[in-house]
Motif scaffolding. Structure first.
Motif, PDB file in Angstrom:
ATOM      1  N   ALA A   8       0.832  -1.200   0.000  1.00  0.00           N
ATOM      2  CA  ALA A   8       0.000   0.000   0.000  1.00  0.00           C
ATOM      3  C   ALA A   8       0.866   1.249   0.000  1.00  0.00           C
ATOM      4  CB  ALA A   8      -0.922  -0.008   1.214  1.00  0.00           C
ATOM      5  N   LEU A   9       1.986   1.205   0.741  1.00  0.00           N
ATOM      6  CA  LEU A   9       2.946   2.301   0.769  1.00  0.00           C
ATOM      7  C   LEU A   9       4.261   1.831   0.172  1.00  0.00           C
ATOM      8  CD1 LEU A   9       2.617   4.080   4.247  1.00  0.00           C
ATOM      9  CD2 LEU A   9       1.764   4.861   2.032  1.00  0.00           C
ATOM     10  N   LEU A  10       4.881   2.712  -0.598  1.00  0.00           N
ATOM     11  CA  LEU A  10       6.162   2.404  -1.233  1.00  0.00           C
ATOM     12  C   LEU A  10       7.150   3.484  -0.823  1.00  0.00           C
ATOM     13  CD1 LEU A  10       6.912   0.186  -3.384  1.00  0.00           C
ATOM     14  CD2 LEU A  10       6.717   1.997  -5.104  1.00  0.00           C
ATOM     15  N   ASP A  11       8.352   3.092  -0.379  1.00  0.00           N
ATOM     16  CA  ASP A  11       9.316   4.127  -0.012  1.00  0.00           C
ATOM     17  C   ASP A  11      10.073   4.612  -1.244  1.00  0.00           C
ATOM     18  OD1 ASP A  11      11.518   2.377  -0.512  1.00  0.00           O
ATOM     19  OD2 ASP A  11      11.530   1.686   1.560  1.00  0.00           O
ATOM     20  N   CYS A  12      10.816   5.694  -1.076  1.00  0.00           N
ATOM     21  CA  CYS A  12      11.474   6.342  -2.210  1.00  0.00           C
ATOM     22  C   CYS A  12      12.483   5.432  -2.892  1.00  0.00           C
ATOM     23  CB  CYS A  12      12.161   7.632  -1.752  1.00  0.00           C
ATOM     24  SG  CYS A  12      11.006   8.914  -1.224  1.00  0.00           S
ATOM     25  N   GLU A  13      13.215   4.670  -2.112  1.00  0.00           N
ATOM     26  CA  GLU A  13      14.243   3.812  -2.691  1.00  0.00           C
ATOM     27  C   GLU A  13      13.615   2.708  -3.539  1.00  0.00           C
ATOM     28  OE1 GLU A  13      14.425   5.185   0.420  1.00  0.00           O
ATOM     29  OE2 GLU A  13      15.905   6.535  -0.484  1.00  0.00           O
ATOM     30  N   ALA A  14      12.511   2.157  -3.056  1.00  0.00           N
ATOM     31  CA  ALA A  14      11.830   1.114  -3.836  1.00  0.00           C
ATOM     32  C   ALA A  14      11.291   1.689  -5.141  1.00  0.00           C
ATOM     33  CB  ALA A  14      10.700   0.503  -3.015  1.00  0.00           C
ATOM     34  N   LEU A  15      10.753   2.911  -5.099  1.00  0.00           N
ATOM     35  CA  LEU A  15      10.257   3.512  -6.332  1.00  0.00           C
ATOM     36  C   LEU A  15      11.401   3.841  -7.277  1.00  0.00           C
ATOM     37  CD1 LEU A  15       8.100   4.641  -8.154  1.00  0.00           C
ATOM     38  CD2 LEU A  15       8.134   6.760  -6.817  1.00  0.00           C
ATOM     39  N   ALA A  16      12.499   4.365  -6.748  1.00  0.00           N
ATOM     40  CA  ALA A  16      13.647   4.714  -7.594  1.00  0.00           C
ATOM     41  C   ALA A  16      14.163   3.490  -8.336  1.00  0.00           C
ATOM     42  CB  ALA A  16      14.754   5.335  -6.752  1.00  0.00           C
ATOM     43  N   ALA A  17      14.094   2.324  -7.685  1.00  0.00           N
ATOM     44  CA  ALA A  17      14.607   1.098  -8.298  1.00  0.00           C
ATOM     45  C   ALA A  17      13.758   0.632  -9.469  1.00  0.00           C
ATOM     46  CB  ALA A  17      14.685   0.000  -7.239  1.00  0.00           C
ATOM     47  N   CYS A  18      12.469   0.969  -9.468  1.00  0.00           N
ATOM     48  CA  CYS A  18      11.596   0.487 -10.539  1.00  0.00           C
ATOM     49  C   CYS A  18      11.107   1.610 -11.445  1.00  0.00           C
ATOM     50  CB  CYS A  18      10.412  -0.277  -9.952  1.00  0.00           C
ATOM     51  SG  CYS A  18       9.236   0.738  -9.032  1.00  0.00           S
ATOM     52  N   LEU A  19      11.580   2.844 -11.221  1.00  0.00           N
ATOM     53  CA  LEU A  19      11.110   3.979 -12.009  1.00  0.00           C
ATOM     54  C   LEU A  19      11.450   3.766 -13.486  1.00  0.00           C
ATOM     55  CD1 LEU A  19       9.706   6.667 -11.234  1.00  0.00           C
ATOM     56  CD2 LEU A  19      11.943   7.750 -11.393  1.00  0.00           C
ATOM     57  N   GLY A  20      10.467   3.912 -14.343  1.00  0.00           N
ATOM     58  CA  GLY A  20      10.688   3.788 -15.775  1.00  0.00           C
ATOM     59  C   GLY A  20      10.660   2.371 -16.305  1.00  0.00           C
ATOM     60  N   THR A  21      10.454   1.396 -15.432  1.00  0.00           N
ATOM     61  CA  THR A  21      10.413   0.015 -15.907  1.00  0.00           C
ATOM     62  C   THR A  21       9.059  -0.298 -16.538  1.00  0.00           C
ATOM     63  OG1 THR A  21       9.674  -0.766 -13.749  1.00  0.00           O
ATOM     64  CG2 THR A  21      12.040  -0.738 -14.139  1.00  0.00           C
ATOM     65  N   ALA A  22       9.073  -1.285 -17.392  1.00  0.00           N
ATOM     66  CA  ALA A  22       7.824  -1.707 -18.024  1.00  0.00           C
ATOM     67  C   ALA A  22       6.867  -2.244 -16.967  1.00  0.00           C
ATOM     68  CB  ALA A  22       8.109  -2.781 -19.064  1.00  0.00           C
ATOM     69  N   GLY A  23       5.608  -1.945 -17.138  1.00  0.00           N
ATOM     70  CA  GLY A  23       4.611  -2.468 -16.223  1.00  0.00           C
ATOM     71  C   GLY A  23       4.271  -1.580 -15.064  1.00  0.00           C
ATOM     72  N   SER A  24       4.878  -0.371 -14.981  1.00  0.00           N
ATOM     73  CA  SER A  24       4.562   0.548 -13.899  1.00  0.00           C
ATOM     74  C   SER A  24       4.318   1.943 -14.458  1.00  0.00           C
ATOM     75  CB  SER A  24       5.686   0.589 -12.859  1.00  0.00           C
ATOM     76  OG  SER A  24       6.876   1.102 -13.419  1.00  0.00           O
ATOM     77  N   VAL A  25       3.420   2.668 -13.815  1.00  0.00           N
ATOM     78  CA  VAL A  25       3.097   4.044 -14.188  1.00  0.00           C
ATOM     79  C   VAL A  25       3.070   4.875 -12.914  1.00  0.00           C
ATOM     80  CG1 VAL A  25       1.280   5.580 -15.054  1.00  0.00           C
ATOM     81  CG2 VAL A  25       1.811   3.470 -16.275  1.00  0.00           C
ATOM     82  N   VAL A  26       3.707   6.047 -12.954  1.00  0.00           N
ATOM     83  CA  VAL A  26       3.733   6.959 -11.814  1.00  0.00           C
ATOM     84  C   VAL A  26       2.819   8.139 -12.106  1.00  0.00           C
ATOM     85  CG1 VAL A  26       5.166   8.432 -10.352  1.00  0.00           C
ATOM     86  CG2 VAL A  26       6.088   6.278 -11.229  1.00  0.00           C
TER      87      VAL A  26
END
Length: 286
Positions: A8-26
């Protein structure tokens, strides 16, 4: 808490690791109250997370309603998010620049329409900046439209008629996310034309009491549970959340979700609907 593998909550480091990957939208879902005097769309254009798109809760809404940002029809929601490149398998990450307004509202909207692969960035844009992560001002490249099939969950929404039953003793706890002054009626509402006070029998838990004032992140689960208990609420019993327009009520719903209460509905019209009518009972004081 997670459903499947989605937190439900994602920390900044976890988001940075997957930013721009296929299958995710911010998505940047920032929203400001009328009395804050800020323009969420303009601030997004000035700076946002790399690749993020703007999610406007006033645009993805029921335009036929006189009430602000009410839930759209399922087909309308599906068309809006599909145009953002979101399909039923997409991991959606929401953030904002205003203490979970309205990233939590958008998180709840996705859940209402059957999408559980959705997370909120803990601490939002402020936390992202504090950790030195990059931003951009250039618009994100358009994403290919996707097919999104909405599956409406009525159990996560309460309307006016349902709330009329609740204040008449239906055995469900009502918790109001507005400030204590707005709850008691000692402070004015940010929207003109509303009566002051709260739904009879409701309890007050100001949404900011769930957020760490230093980090801007949501408090630990033990602290959240303590806050709800201190407000006189039993976490084992049915609950429904409300606020001014159904925005900060979703912050309470997000906190309750983290405590294992995945079934808590939000009163969509909230005080703007209830306090804007002459035929609804109100209470004032604590």
């Amino acid at each position: 808490m997670t459903i499947g593998s989605t937190p439900a909550l994602l920390d900044c480091e976890a988001l940075a690791a997957c930013l721009g990957t296929a299958g995710s939208v911010v998505l940047d879902a920032t929203f400001f109250l009328p009395n804050q005097g800020r323009d969420a769309a303009a601030e997004f254009r000035a700076a946002h997370l790399p690749g993020a798109q703007f999610f406007d809760i006033d645009a993805v809404a029921d335009r036929r309603s006189a009430l602000p940002h009410m839930l759209p029809q399922p087909a309308e929601f599906a068309a809006a998010v599909g145009a953002l490149g979101i399909g039923n398998g997409t991991h959606v990450v929401l953030y904002d620049a205003n203490s979970f307004m309205a990233s939590a509202r958008a998180w709840w909207m996705f859940r209402v329409f059957g999408h559980d692969r959705v997370s909120v960035l803990d601490g939002g844009l402020a936390a992202w900046r504090a950790r030195g992560h990059s931003e951009q001002s250039a618009p994100a490249l358009p994403r290919a439209a996707c097919r999104f099939e909405a599956a409406y969950r009525p159990e996560l929404v309460r309307d006016l008629e349902a709330m009329r039953l609740l204040v008449n003793g239906a055995g469900v706890q009502i918790v109001d996310a507005r400030s204590p002054g707005r709850f008691t009626g000692s402070e004015p509402e940010p929207r003109a034309g509303l009566r002051f006070g709260h739904l009879p029998g409701s309890r007050n838990l100001f949404f900011k009491w769930l957020i760490d004032s230093e980090t801007g992140c949501m408090k630990a689960e033990s602290e959240l549970a303590s806050a709800f208990r201190s407000a006189g609420l039993d976490l084992r019993e049915p609950l429904v959340t409300t606020c001014g327009t159904g925005v900060t009520a979703a912050i309470l719903a997000l906190a309750l979700y983290r405590l294992g209460r995945v079934d808590v509905p939000v009163y969509d019209g909230s005080w703007t609907e209830w306090g804007g009518r002459a035929d609804t009972p109100i209470a004032t004081g604590p």
